[in-house]
Scaffold this active site. Sequence first.
Site, short mmCIF file in Angstrom:
data_model
loop_
_atom_site.label_atom_id
_atom_site.label_comp_id
_atom_site.label_asym_id
_atom_site.label_seq_id
_atom_site.Cartn_x
_atom_site.Cartn_y
_atom_site.Cartn_z
N CYS A 1 84.79 13.60 133.73
CA CYS A 1 85.85 12.62 133.42
C CYS A 1 87.25 13.13 133.75
CB CYS A 1 85.72 12.14 131.98
SG CYS A 1 86.59 10.58 131.75
N ARG B 1 90.99 -0.07 130.34
CA ARG B 1 90.09 1.09 130.27
C ARG B 1 88.67 0.65 130.61
NH1 ARG B 1 92.60 5.35 128.62
NH2 ARG B 1 90.67 6.52 128.47
N HIS C 1 80.12 11.22 129.96
CA HIS C 1 80.27 12.04 128.75
C HIS C 1 79.01 11.90 127.91
CE1 HIS C 1 84.65 12.71 128.80
NE2 HIS C 1 84.85 11.44 129.04
N1 GLN Z 1 92.63 10.55 130.86
C1 GLN Z 1 91.64 10.08 131.72
C2 GLN Z 1 91.50 8.57 131.78
O1 GLN Z 1 91.68 7.87 130.78
C3 GLN Z 1 90.32 10.77 131.38
C4 GLN Z 1 89.72 10.40 130.06
C5 GLN Z 1 88.49 11.14 129.72
O2 GLN Z 1 88.29 12.32 130.08
N2 GLN Z 1 87.61 10.50 128.97
O3 GLN Z 1 91.24 8.07 132.85
#
Ligand code: GLN
Length: 246
Positions: free
Chosen positions: A94, A128, A194
């Site tokens: 990620c 998101r 994840h």
């Molecule tokens: N900050 C990054 C995003 O939101 C990665 C987030 C994460 O590692 N879950 O794209």
Amino acid sequence: MATVRLCHLYPDQMNIYADRGNIAVFRQRLAWRGHRLEVTDAGPGVEPSPDHDLWYLGGGQDRDQTMVAGDLATLKGSAMRDAADDGAAMLFVCGGIQLAGHVYVGVNGERLAGAAVLDLETTAGSSRLIGDLVIEAELDGETREVVGYENHAGRTTLGDAVRPLGRVVSGHGNDGTSGFEGAVRDRVIGTYLHGPLLPKNPWVADALLGWALAHAGEPVDLEPLDDRVEAAAHSAAVARTSHPNR
Ligand code: GLN
């Protein structure tokens, strides 16, 4: 007994969704086969040796990435690129895959240069991409279903020097539109999965361990383990998703 030397990048700064659990899987799956994992933490200020067999960088939020990006580019990027070219195994998760690329442009428009190990770039979008994610991943010429959880604003575009880790079966993946998830070159894997990823996807763990052992000059055959618990966790996670092909 073989020893795999792992470099854990920013263990304190880049560790959300229990991404650190991936290290426990590496250690235990080696131990069950009589081998050993030696972990070196490489936090801010540390310049890692390029000879590690296995490298790991977990996920983090934009503010964590901002904290480590300068250090990554100046103190670690060159060793990481040399190691990747030398056939070391690497896993980036990620925020990790974003910083392994050329650049990450975060939600505030801040431009963070990455380690440039993977030929990709990422820009945060206004929404998101969140939820369970199932992909059909290809490693070592074999294709299998891999499952995890994604939560990112970043949209990742792949360059010509990487291929996707897999095709999205359910979820968003790299950008929510391409149908691709993750990136692979040589023995390097980047992914948005994840969970942590490896406890319920032991196939991915063993691929990385096999590569790391080969890099260590100990190309042992990793004998199969009793993965019934891992398989049950995998199936439960897949069953929870809105799987279009089922
Ligand atoms: N900050 C990054 C995003 O939101 C990665 C987030 C994460 O590692 N879950 O794209």
